[in-house]
Design a protein around this motif. Structure first.
Motif, short mmCIF file in Angstrom:
data_model
loop_
_atom_site.label_atom_id
_atom_site.label_comp_id
_atom_site.label_asym_id
_atom_site.label_seq_id
_atom_site.Cartn_x
_atom_site.Cartn_y
_atom_site.Cartn_z
N PHE A 80 20.94 -12.34 79.03
CA PHE A 80 20.09 -12.73 77.90
C PHE A 80 21.00 -12.98 76.71
O PHE A 80 21.31 -12.06 75.96
CB PHE A 80 19.05 -11.65 77.58
CG PHE A 80 17.97 -11.60 78.58
CD1 PHE A 80 16.79 -12.30 78.38
CD2 PHE A 80 18.13 -10.87 79.75
CE1 PHE A 80 15.79 -12.28 79.33
CE2 PHE A 80 17.13 -10.84 80.70
CZ PHE A 80 15.96 -11.54 80.49
N PRO A 81 21.42 -14.20 76.52
CA PRO A 81 22.47 -14.44 75.53
C PRO A 81 22.09 -14.12 74.09
O PRO A 81 22.93 -13.68 73.34
CB PRO A 81 22.78 -15.93 75.69
CG PRO A 81 21.61 -16.51 76.39
CD PRO A 81 20.99 -15.40 77.18
N LEU A 82 20.87 -14.30 73.68
CA LEU A 82 20.51 -14.05 72.29
C LEU A 82 19.51 -12.91 72.22
O LEU A 82 18.43 -12.98 72.80
CB LEU A 82 19.95 -15.31 71.64
CG LEU A 82 20.92 -16.49 71.62
CD1 LEU A 82 20.24 -17.74 71.08
CD2 LEU A 82 22.16 -16.16 70.82
N THR A 83 19.88 -11.85 71.52
CA THR A 83 19.11 -10.62 71.48
C THR A 83 19.13 -10.04 70.08
O THR A 83 20.20 -9.91 69.47
CB THR A 83 19.70 -9.60 72.48
OG1 THR A 83 19.72 -10.18 73.78
CG2 THR A 83 18.92 -8.32 72.50
N TRP A 84 17.97 -9.66 69.57
CA TRP A 84 17.90 -9.03 68.26
C TRP A 84 18.47 -7.62 68.28
O TRP A 84 18.22 -6.85 69.21
CB TRP A 84 16.45 -8.91 67.77
CG TRP A 84 15.74 -10.15 67.37
CD1 TRP A 84 14.52 -10.56 67.83
CD2 TRP A 84 16.14 -11.14 66.41
NE1 TRP A 84 14.15 -11.74 67.21
CE2 TRP A 84 15.14 -12.12 66.35
CE3 TRP A 84 17.27 -11.30 65.60
CZ2 TRP A 84 15.21 -13.23 65.51
CZ3 TRP A 84 17.35 -12.40 64.77
CH2 TRP A 84 16.33 -13.35 64.73
N ILE A 85 19.23 -7.29 67.22
CA ILE A 85 19.61 -5.92 66.92
C ILE A 85 19.15 -5.64 65.49
O ILE A 85 18.61 -6.53 64.82
CB ILE A 85 21.13 -5.68 67.11
CG1 ILE A 85 21.97 -6.68 66.30
CG2 ILE A 85 21.47 -5.72 68.60
CD1 ILE A 85 23.47 -6.43 66.39
N GLY A 86 19.33 -4.43 65.00
CA GLY A 86 18.69 -3.98 63.77
C GLY A 86 19.33 -4.34 62.45
O GLY A 86 18.99 -3.74 61.44
N SER A 99 23.52 -7.25 50.64
CA SER A 99 24.39 -6.65 51.64
C SER A 99 23.62 -6.33 52.91
O SER A 99 22.42 -6.09 52.90
CB SER A 99 25.02 -5.38 51.07
OG SER A 99 24.03 -4.44 50.74
N TRP A 100 24.33 -6.32 54.03
CA TRP A 100 23.73 -6.07 55.33
C TRP A 100 23.51 -4.58 55.53
O TRP A 100 24.28 -3.75 55.05
CB TRP A 100 24.63 -6.64 56.43
CG TRP A 100 24.66 -8.14 56.39
CD1 TRP A 100 25.53 -8.92 55.69
CD2 TRP A 100 23.74 -9.03 57.02
NE1 TRP A 100 25.21 -10.25 55.87
CE2 TRP A 100 24.12 -10.34 56.69
CE3 TRP A 100 22.64 -8.84 57.86
CZ2 TRP A 100 23.44 -11.47 57.15
CZ3 TRP A 100 21.97 -9.96 58.32
CH2 TRP A 100 22.37 -11.25 57.97
N SER A 101 22.45 -4.24 56.26
CA SER A 101 22.13 -2.84 56.56
C SER A 101 21.45 -2.76 57.92
O SER A 101 21.02 -3.77 58.47
CB SER A 101 21.23 -2.25 55.47
OG SER A 101 20.00 -2.96 55.42
N TRP A 102 21.36 -1.53 58.43
CA TRP A 102 20.68 -1.28 59.70
C TRP A 102 19.31 -0.67 59.42
O TRP A 102 19.15 0.13 58.50
CB TRP A 102 21.49 -0.31 60.57
CG TRP A 102 22.82 -0.82 60.99
CD1 TRP A 102 24.04 -0.35 60.61
CD2 TRP A 102 23.09 -1.91 61.89
NE1 TRP A 102 25.04 -1.07 61.21
CE2 TRP A 102 24.49 -2.04 62.00
CE3 TRP A 102 22.28 -2.79 62.60
CZ2 TRP A 102 25.08 -3.01 62.79
CZ3 TRP A 102 22.88 -3.77 63.39
CH2 TRP A 102 24.26 -3.86 63.48
N THR A 103 18.34 -1.02 60.24
CA THR A 103 16.98 -0.52 60.04
C THR A 103 16.87 0.99 60.22
O THR A 103 15.93 1.60 59.72
CB THR A 103 15.98 -1.21 60.99
OG1 THR A 103 16.41 -1.00 62.33
CG2 THR A 103 15.87 -2.68 60.68
N ASP A 104 17.81 1.61 60.93
CA ASP A 104 17.75 3.06 61.12
C ASP A 104 18.37 3.82 59.95
O ASP A 104 18.41 5.04 59.95
CB ASP A 104 18.40 3.48 62.45
CG ASP A 104 19.89 3.19 62.51
OD1 ASP A 104 20.50 2.76 61.50
OD2 ASP A 104 20.47 3.41 63.60
N GLY A 105 18.87 3.08 58.95
CA GLY A 105 19.44 3.71 57.76
C GLY A 105 20.88 4.14 57.90
O GLY A 105 21.47 4.65 56.94
#
Length: 155
Positions: A80-86, A99-105
């Protein structure tokens, strides 16, 4: 006695070893990586819907903090070449990217952007997809597009 000493030494080595080798404690289809359980979901969703789905499972879209974790997620999403991450830059109704951040904080302390990314060439490219290009790096993409996703939760 020698057998007991060898057993104790091996137990200590495994206890202190690299966390991705911790005993499996994840339910069902979830896979262990360090102190997290991770699951790949083939269902195409927008980034926001994928995050909502991950939250309904008790986690968030996956965050990536080192090369080894990135390789683990790449193997989990094989085919699955294209996959969402947080990752998100939290663009809110403007053209200014923050700025970039992660949804888990967790801290955004590792980056694996494809060459020239993030490019923000189209308004709304505020979400990160992995497995982009021949080197399987990250790309910033329009959040409303539908892709598979990876969820992560702490043990």
């Amino acid at each position: 006695m020698a057998g007991l000493i060898i057993f104790l030494l091996l137990s200590a080595a495994f206890s202190l070893g690299d966390p991705q080798w911790w005993p499996h404690r994840c339910p069902g289809e979830w896979r262990q990586f360090g102190s997290h359980c991770v699951i790949f979901d083939e269902t195409p969703r927008s980034w926001a819907d994928a995050e909502f789905h991950c939250q309904s499972l008790g986690g968030h879209l996956a965050s990536v903090h080192n090369w080894l974790e990135s390789r683990f997620l790449e193997s989990l999403t094989s085919g699955f070449p294209l996959t969402w991450i947080g990752g998100t830059d939290d663009l809110i109704a403007s053209l200014q990217h923050k700025s970039w951040s992660w949804t888990d904080g967790s801290g955004f302390n590792y980056r694996q952007w494809a060459e020239g990314m993030p490019n923000n060439s189209i308004a709304g490219e505020s979400c990160i997809q992995m497995n982009f290009g021949d080197k399987h790096r990250w790309n910033n993409e329009v959040c409303e597009k539908h892709f598979a996703s990876v969820c992560s939760q702490s043990d």
